[in-house]
Design an enzyme around this catalytic site. Structure first.
Site, mmCIF file in Angstrom:
data_model
loop_
_atom_site.group_PDB
_atom_site.id
_atom_site.type_symbol
_atom_site.label_atom_id
_atom_site.label_comp_id
_atom_site.label_asym_id
_atom_site.label_seq_id
_atom_site.Cartn_x
_atom_site.Cartn_y
_atom_site.Cartn_z
ATOM 1 N N TRP A 42 -27.256 -16.689 -45.499
ATOM 2 C CA TRP A 42 -26.911 -17.995 -45.976
ATOM 3 C C TRP A 42 -28.221 -18.833 -46.208
ATOM 4 C CZ3 TRP A 42 -24.348 -20.176 -48.877
ATOM 5 C CH2 TRP A 42 -23.781 -21.291 -48.782
ATOM 6 N N ARG A 91 -36.884 -16.659 -36.353
ATOM 7 C CA ARG A 91 -37.560 -16.346 -35.093
ATOM 8 C C ARG A 91 -38.680 -15.378 -35.368
ATOM 9 N NH1 ARG A 91 -32.268 -13.407 -32.219
ATOM 10 N NH2 ARG A 91 -31.620 -13.096 -34.595
ATOM 11 N N GLY A 151 -17.876 -24.603 -47.589
ATOM 12 C CA GLY A 151 -17.086 -24.038 -48.794
ATOM 13 C C GLY A 151 -16.914 -22.756 -49.311
ATOM 14 N N LYS A 197 -10.869 -19.627 -41.109
ATOM 15 C CA LYS A 197 -10.429 -18.570 -42.139
ATOM 16 C C LYS A 197 -10.992 -17.232 -41.875
ATOM 17 C CE LYS A 197 -14.447 -18.818 -44.537
ATOM 18 N NZ LYS A 197 -15.442 -17.378 -44.356
ATOM 19 N N ASP A 245 -12.113 -21.890 -49.541
ATOM 20 C CA ASP A 245 -12.824 -20.599 -48.648
ATOM 21 C C ASP A 245 -11.896 -19.540 -48.250
ATOM 22 O OD1 ASP A 245 -15.396 -19.575 -47.697
ATOM 23 O OD2 ASP A 245 -15.521 -21.077 -46.078
ATOM 24 N N SER A 280 -17.190 -10.260 -48.430
ATOM 25 C CA SER A 280 -16.978 -10.862 -47.212
ATOM 26 C C SER A 280 -17.164 -9.976 -46.062
ATOM 27 C CB SER A 280 -15.612 -11.712 -46.989
ATOM 28 O OG SER A 280 -15.217 -11.875 -45.802
ATOM 29 N N ASN A 289 -16.175 -10.451 -42.881
ATOM 30 C CA ASN A 289 -15.074 -10.490 -42.074
ATOM 31 C C ASN A 289 -14.058 -9.591 -42.740
ATOM 32 O OD1 ASN A 289 -15.447 -12.376 -39.942
ATOM 33 N ND2 ASN A 289 -16.273 -13.568 -41.681
HETATM 34 N N1 LIG Z 1 -23.530 -15.357 -45.939
HETATM 35 C C1 LIG Z 1 -22.726 -16.262 -46.346
HETATM 36 O O1 LIG Z 1 -22.093 -15.734 -47.464
HETATM 37 C C2 LIG Z 1 -22.270 -17.201 -45.516
HETATM 38 C C3 LIG Z 1 -22.614 -17.397 -44.036
HETATM 39 N N2 LIG Z 1 -22.241 -18.537 -43.681
HETATM 40 C C4 LIG Z 1 -22.344 -18.757 -42.147
HETATM 41 O O2 LIG Z 1 -23.814 -18.960 -42.002
HETATM 42 C C5 LIG Z 1 -24.255 -18.473 -40.610
HETATM 43 C C6 LIG Z 1 -25.026 -17.287 -40.832
HETATM 44 O O3 LIG Z 1 -24.678 -16.315 -41.815
HETATM 45 P P1 LIG Z 1 -25.648 -15.242 -42.249
HETATM 46 O O4 LIG Z 1 -26.894 -15.816 -43.031
HETATM 47 O O5 LIG Z 1 -24.787 -14.397 -43.537
HETATM 48 O O6 LIG Z 1 -25.906 -14.067 -41.185
HETATM 49 P P2 LIG Z 1 -27.037 -13.360 -41.013
HETATM 50 O O7 LIG Z 1 -26.717 -12.186 -40.114
HETATM 51 O O8 LIG Z 1 -27.375 -12.826 -42.203
HETATM 52 O O9 LIG Z 1 -28.450 -14.053 -40.441
HETATM 53 C C7 LIG Z 1 -28.063 -14.707 -39.208
HETATM 54 C C8 LIG Z 1 -29.318 -15.711 -38.913
HETATM 55 O O10 LIG Z 1 -28.996 -16.355 -37.787
HETATM 56 C C9 LIG Z 1 -30.421 -16.083 -36.876
HETATM 57 N N3 LIG Z 1 -30.266 -16.016 -35.584
HETATM 58 C C10 LIG Z 1 -29.245 -15.573 -34.968
HETATM 59 N N4 LIG Z 1 -29.344 -15.774 -33.563
HETATM 60 C C11 LIG Z 1 -30.551 -16.627 -33.328
HETATM 61 C C12 LIG Z 1 -31.205 -16.974 -32.443
HETATM 62 N N5 LIG Z 1 -30.738 -16.890 -31.242
HETATM 63 N N6 LIG Z 1 -32.275 -17.727 -32.551
HETATM 64 C C13 LIG Z 1 -32.884 -18.046 -33.920
HETATM 65 N N7 LIG Z 1 -32.285 -17.559 -34.816
HETATM 66 C C14 LIG Z 1 -30.901 -16.829 -34.589
HETATM 67 C C15 LIG Z 1 -30.874 -14.539 -37.576
HETATM 68 O O11 LIG Z 1 -32.053 -14.396 -37.315
HETATM 69 C C16 LIG Z 1 -30.601 -14.815 -38.990
HETATM 70 O O12 LIG Z 1 -31.744 -15.435 -39.439
HETATM 71 C C17 LIG Z 1 -22.670 -17.627 -40.124
HETATM 72 O O13 LIG Z 1 -22.247 -18.754 -39.295
HETATM 73 C C18 LIG Z 1 -21.937 -17.524 -41.361
HETATM 74 O O14 LIG Z 1 -20.498 -17.591 -40.983
HETATM 75 C C19 LIG Z 1 -21.658 -19.712 -44.432
HETATM 76 C C20 LIG Z 1 -21.303 -19.601 -45.729
HETATM 77 C C21 LIG Z 1 -21.790 -18.342 -46.481
HETATM 78 O O1 LIG Z 2 -17.932 -17.870 -45.363
HETATM 79 C C1 LIG Z 2 -18.283 -17.081 -46.192
HETATM 80 C C2 LIG Z 2 -17.880 -17.425 -47.771
HETATM 81 O O2 LIG Z 2 -17.539 -18.637 -47.974
HETATM 82 C C3 LIG Z 2 -18.791 -15.813 -46.236
HETATM 83 O O3 LIG Z 2 -18.033 -15.002 -45.616
HETATM 84 P P1 LIG Z 2 -18.323 -13.727 -44.729
HETATM 85 O O4 LIG Z 2 -18.994 -14.240 -43.405
HETATM 86 O O5 LIG Z 2 -17.092 -12.912 -44.060
HETATM 87 O O6 LIG Z 2 -19.320 -12.819 -45.301
#
Ligand SMILES: NC(=O)C1=CN([C@@H]2O[C@H](COP(=O)(O)OP(=O)(O)OC[C@H]3O[C@@H](n4cnc5c(N)ncnc54)[C@H](O)[C@@H]3O)[C@@H](O)[C@H]2O)C=CC1
Ligand SMILES: O=C(CO)COP(=O)(O)O
Length: 303
Positions: A13, A33, A108, A163, A216, A226, A228
């Site tokens: 993200w 990090r 979103g 969700k 969403d 996704s 999840n």
């Molecule tokens: N990937 C997607 O499609 C979307 C994700 N999100 C939300 O965004 C958030 C991140 O998701 P992703 O990037 O997909 O996950 P990911 O697993 O790809 O990345 C997680 C990130 O968080 C960092 N992180 C985790 N613990 C940490 C710590 N203690 N200190 C510093 N950095 C830390 C990791 O290094 C990594 O950069 C989640 O809450 C997710 O629900 C929201 C919208 C879309």
């Molecule tokens: O929040 C998301 C899309 O809006 C991403 O969903 P997932 O974290 O389940 O991949």
């Protein structure tokens, strides 16, 4: 656009958000990090500090930034989770630590892989500060990304967070090949459940019918992209949660969110039948087919 902004987190993200700002000519600073730089020094002079780390990382990031953010700097949270220790949302944690800063929730139907592929999408930026929401809208808006402002941050945040639990159930439903009638029933009743607990938390009902809620929910529950959804699908194949998570790319926040929601629902006697069954499924207390039987054989009620 010359505003200096920082994106915290270089996961799926964080990378996608960075790309979206680059479309507008921003050159965001990225912190992760592993980047070897001091976060507290990097945020100086940034108009917006955008946090895109997973829930488990949010408290640690807040600690790194304590005493380093000036009151005019806008904090944007893009995390979709709930804190296991305090049961607070990310925006609530940020607000607790930085009570004088404007906080914006960005959420979103935004699967990061679709955004990375350059496909169009829309999102919501919600804040009690209209000025802050407008600034963030300007930073992210482009022909690829339509950004709506909203004044209900808790509603926007909860829609995107809860969700994920329903997406686990939806993946299970598809994994069991239960058909579209069952899936529509699940999503509709899932939305009722999101609204029930969301209202308790102070979210506006109409927000849950918008992009950050229903929007969403539809995206996440219908896409194998996704994480999840993938968790639920894997459980329906008879795999254990440990096996499923070992093969998952990235974070499935719904697993932890389910646990937190169960605590809140129990404490406040909020009826959340789908979440309860997702919890039992994740804990290995029932199989996916048993969860469906349990959902279908509950007491009769009116809609
Ligand atoms: N990937 C997607 O499609 C979307 C994700 N999100 C939300 O965004 C958030 C991140 O998701 P992703 O990037 O997909 O996950 P990911 O697993 O790809 O990345 C997680 C990130 O968080 C960092 N992180 C985790 N613990 C940490 C710590 N203690 N200190 C510093 N950095 C830390 C990791 O290094 C990594 O950069 C989640 O809450 C997710 O629900 C929201 C919208 C879309
Ligand atoms: O929040 C998301 C899309 O809006 C991403 O969903 P997932 O974290 O389940 O991949």
């Amino acid at each position: 656009m010359n505003d200096r902004i920082i994106i915290i987190g270089a996961g799926a993200w964080g990378d996608a958000l960075s790309k979206l700002t680059q479309i507008n000519g921003c050159e965001p600073i990225i912190w992760s990090r592993s980047c070897g730089r001091v976060l507290a020094e990097m945020v100086t002079d940034c108009v917006a500090i955008i946090s895109a780390v997973s829930m488990s990382g949010v408290p640690a990031i807040i600690e790194r930034l304590r005493d380093s953010i000036a009151p005019h700097q806008i904090i944007v949270t893009a995390t979709k989770g709930l804190d296991a220790r305090t049961n607070l949302t990310p925006a609530q944690l940020w607000h607790q630590a930085f009570p004088n800063n404007p906080i914006v929730v960005l959420s979103g139907p935004n699967l990061s892989l679709e955004i990375q592929q350059g496909l169009p999408a829309a999102t919501v930026v919600a804040s009690q500060s209209a000025d802050a929401a407008n600034t963030i809208q300007e930073i992210f808006s482009s022909p690829k990304f339509r950004v709506y402002t909203n004044d209900d941050p808790i509603g926007v945040e909860l829609g995107g967070t809860i969700k994920n639990v329903i997406a686990i159930a939806a993946g299970t439903c598809d994994g069991l090949k239960l058909g579209n009638n069952a899936k529509s029933a699940l999503l509709t009743r899932g939305l009722a459940e999101i609204i029930r607990i969301g209202q308790y938390w102070g979210g506006k009902t109409e927000t849950f019918y918008g992009l950050s809620g229903l929007g969403d929910l539809l995206t996440t529950c219908n896409s194998p992209l996704s994480r999840n959804y993938q968790v639920g699908y894997g459980l329906a194949q008879g795999r254990t949660l440990t096996e499923v998570l070992a093969n998952l790319q990235g974070t499935a926040e719904g697993v932890n969110t389910t646990k937190v929601l169960i605590q809140i629902a129990d404490r406040n006697q909020i009826y959340m039948p789908i979440t309860v069954l997702v919890d039992r499924l994740l804990q290995g207390q029932i199989t996916a087919p048993e969860a469906i039987v349990a959902l279908m054989s509950r007491d009769r009620k009116s809609e």
